[in-house]
Motif scaffolding. Structure first.
Motif, mmCIF file in Angstrom:
data_model
loop_
_atom_site.group_PDB
_atom_site.id
_atom_site.type_symbol
_atom_site.label_atom_id
_atom_site.label_comp_id
_atom_site.label_asym_id
_atom_site.label_seq_id
_atom_site.Cartn_x
_atom_site.Cartn_y
_atom_site.Cartn_z
ATOM 1 N N LYS A 99 25.097 29.268 -4.367
ATOM 2 C CA LYS A 99 23.966 28.602 -5.050
ATOM 3 C C LYS A 99 22.641 29.297 -4.765
ATOM 4 O O LYS A 99 21.695 29.194 -5.539
ATOM 5 C CB LYS A 99 23.873 27.144 -4.605
ATOM 6 N N MET A 100 22.557 29.955 -3.630
ATOM 7 C CA MET A 100 21.278 30.561 -3.228
ATOM 8 C C MET A 100 21.051 31.938 -3.851
ATOM 9 O O MET A 100 19.912 32.356 -4.032
ATOM 10 C CB MET A 100 21.219 30.677 -1.695
ATOM 11 N N CYS A 101 22.132 32.658 -4.132
ATOM 12 C CA CYS A 101 21.935 34.018 -4.649
ATOM 13 C C CYS A 101 21.565 33.981 -6.128
ATOM 14 O O CYS A 101 21.666 32.943 -6.778
ATOM 15 C CB CYS A 101 23.162 34.883 -4.367
ATOM 16 N N GLU A 102 21.127 35.110 -6.647
ATOM 17 C CA GLU A 102 20.759 35.191 -8.066
ATOM 18 C C GLU A 102 22.014 35.098 -8.922
ATOM 19 O O GLU A 102 23.000 35.760 -8.637
ATOM 20 C CB GLU A 102 20.073 36.530 -8.347
ATOM 21 N N PRO A 103 21.981 34.320 -9.994
ATOM 22 C CA PRO A 103 23.216 34.135 -10.761
ATOM 23 C C PRO A 103 23.660 35.373 -11.544
ATOM 24 O O PRO A 103 24.860 35.602 -11.698
ATOM 25 C CB PRO A 103 22.900 32.977 -11.708
ATOM 26 N N ASN A 104 22.742 36.194 -12.020
ATOM 27 C CA ASN A 104 23.146 37.258 -12.944
ATOM 28 C C ASN A 104 22.755 38.670 -12.506
ATOM 29 O O ASN A 104 22.526 39.532 -13.340
ATOM 30 C CB ASN A 104 22.572 36.985 -14.341
ATOM 31 N N ALA A 105 22.682 38.890 -11.216
ATOM 32 C CA ALA A 105 22.313 40.221 -10.727
ATOM 33 C C ALA A 105 23.575 40.957 -10.298
ATOM 34 O O ALA A 105 24.589 40.336 -9.995
ATOM 35 C CB ALA A 105 21.355 40.088 -9.557
ATOM 36 N N PRO A 106 23.553 42.290 -10.274
ATOM 37 C CA PRO A 106 24.746 43.010 -9.804
ATOM 38 C C PRO A 106 25.076 42.685 -8.343
ATOM 39 O O PRO A 106 26.235 42.491 -7.996
ATOM 40 C CB PRO A 106 24.356 44.488 -9.946
ATOM 41 N N PHE A 107 24.035 42.615 -7.504
ATOM 42 C CA PHE A 107 24.267 42.273 -6.105
ATOM 43 C C PHE A 107 23.754 40.843 -5.858
ATOM 44 O O PHE A 107 23.355 40.160 -6.809
ATOM 45 C CB PHE A 107 23.614 43.328 -5.200
ATOM 46 N N ALA A 108 23.780 40.389 -4.625
ATOM 47 C CA ALA A 108 23.385 38.999 -4.360
ATOM 48 C C ALA A 108 21.972 38.735 -4.878
ATOM 49 O O ALA A 108 21.691 37.672 -5.446
ATOM 50 C CB ALA A 108 23.485 38.705 -2.862
#
Lengths: 210, 210
Positions: free
Chosen positions: B144-153
């Motif tokens: 839930k904390m990481c970016e939803p649509n990025a290649p990495f977290a």
């Protein structure tokens, strides 16, 4: 700044001390951990893992994890610094603090001891023994890592290391842990608690203290 | 630099990844955790709490606590940075990583699970259940904390958050944890492990891997 915390939370206590040392005001936003309010949807929207503290900035941004908040705080309000400037000295102060904040405190969080009891049938005394076992490990290491003859854990002023130590000692007293093997730590504690920043941060002085 | 670690230690694995990302060489100094070598007097003179990793610098200074070493590393070798520059973005990356490195990993360290078994009569399966319980809590929060649509977290490059996540996922695989609820995390893992810095850091590629 709004600090979502709980009067007995050691991680929230760290932040209150740091705010005091930096001369910053904060507003206490009590979260009742015993009632499980940290698991509510409202609180989890601030911090998905459901742990205090959370710091809400004036623009509404919510920061979690006390050590990340301390890093943010020391960068955004550098005076007085929480670490020495020398890189190796900085790493040593941080390591001593983390011996408490990473290797000790998370093992005796409310939710962890609760799970130990509910899933493994451990009784109240077994839970206390668990906490004291890990505090013994952490305190013994911290006492070897800190400077032997300084007023505070490292040097002439309180640092990140003292900020991590004092809330853990509060917990040790709460569970009536024998601290006679840690004279250096209780000496640091007495010196810290005589300072206004530490005094104002004490759990007993919170609005939600029971 | 000499890295005292153990092939399966998640905290040592973090440092190997970071060294690789920074383009630094290191020398593996295996400490056999199963034989209890981390409790020896020689090792405790490097780190009183008896935990790996320890980083010995070329001048002989010994640094402990992987998160403090990462802080030292990112200051002394700033490129590529392990955190975004924006203070709030930095705090969020750090908080996500610490959800794993502070609130998850210390609960399922070798010594903790060993104590759970020896002092509380918990069997092998109970120990595995304990580890998976805390990994579930940590992974759910991290996702839930990481970016939803990025290649990495967070963003286009690996950061501190990925460095904390990947070793924990290694441990999850080791204990055959069901990761079907964490598609975002296994997607990040696949992208990380395709990079040379992560590949070179893998436990299987250590000299002490059994």
């Amino acid at each position: 700044m709004k600090l979502y915390g709980y009067w007995r939370s050691g991680a929230a206590y760290r932040l209150r001390i740091a705010f005091g040392l930096k001369g910053l005001d904060w507003e206490d936003m009590p979260v009742n951990l015993l009632a499980g309010d940290q698991q509510s949807e409202a609180f989890r929207s601030l911090n998905p893992i459901g742990l205090v503290p959370v710091l809400e900035l004036d623009d509404g941004a919510a920061l979690s994890q006390s050590l990340a908040i301390l890093d943010w705080l020391d960068r955004s309000h550098p005076e007085p610094p929480l670490f020495p400037e020398n890189p190796v000295a900085r790493a040593r102060v941080m390591a001593a603090g983390m011996t408490i904040a990473v290797d000790t405190h998370p093992l005796q969080n409310v939710g962890v001891v609760k799970h130990l009891k509910s899933a493994y049938g451990v009784d109240q005394q077994g839970g206390v023994d668990w906490m004291i076992h890990w505090m013994d490990r952490g305190f013994a290491a911290f006492q070897k890592m800190c400077e032997p003859n300084a007023p505070f854990a490292f040097g002439e002023e309180p640092s990140f290391a003292d900020i991590c130590l004092i809330p853990q000692l509060y917990n040790a007293h709460r569970w009536e842990m024998d601290l006679s093997s840690y004279p250096r730590l209780t000496e640091i504690e007495a010196r810290c608690l005589a300072l206004p920043a530490f005094e104002a941060a004490r759990p007993e002085n919170r609005p939600d203290a029971a």
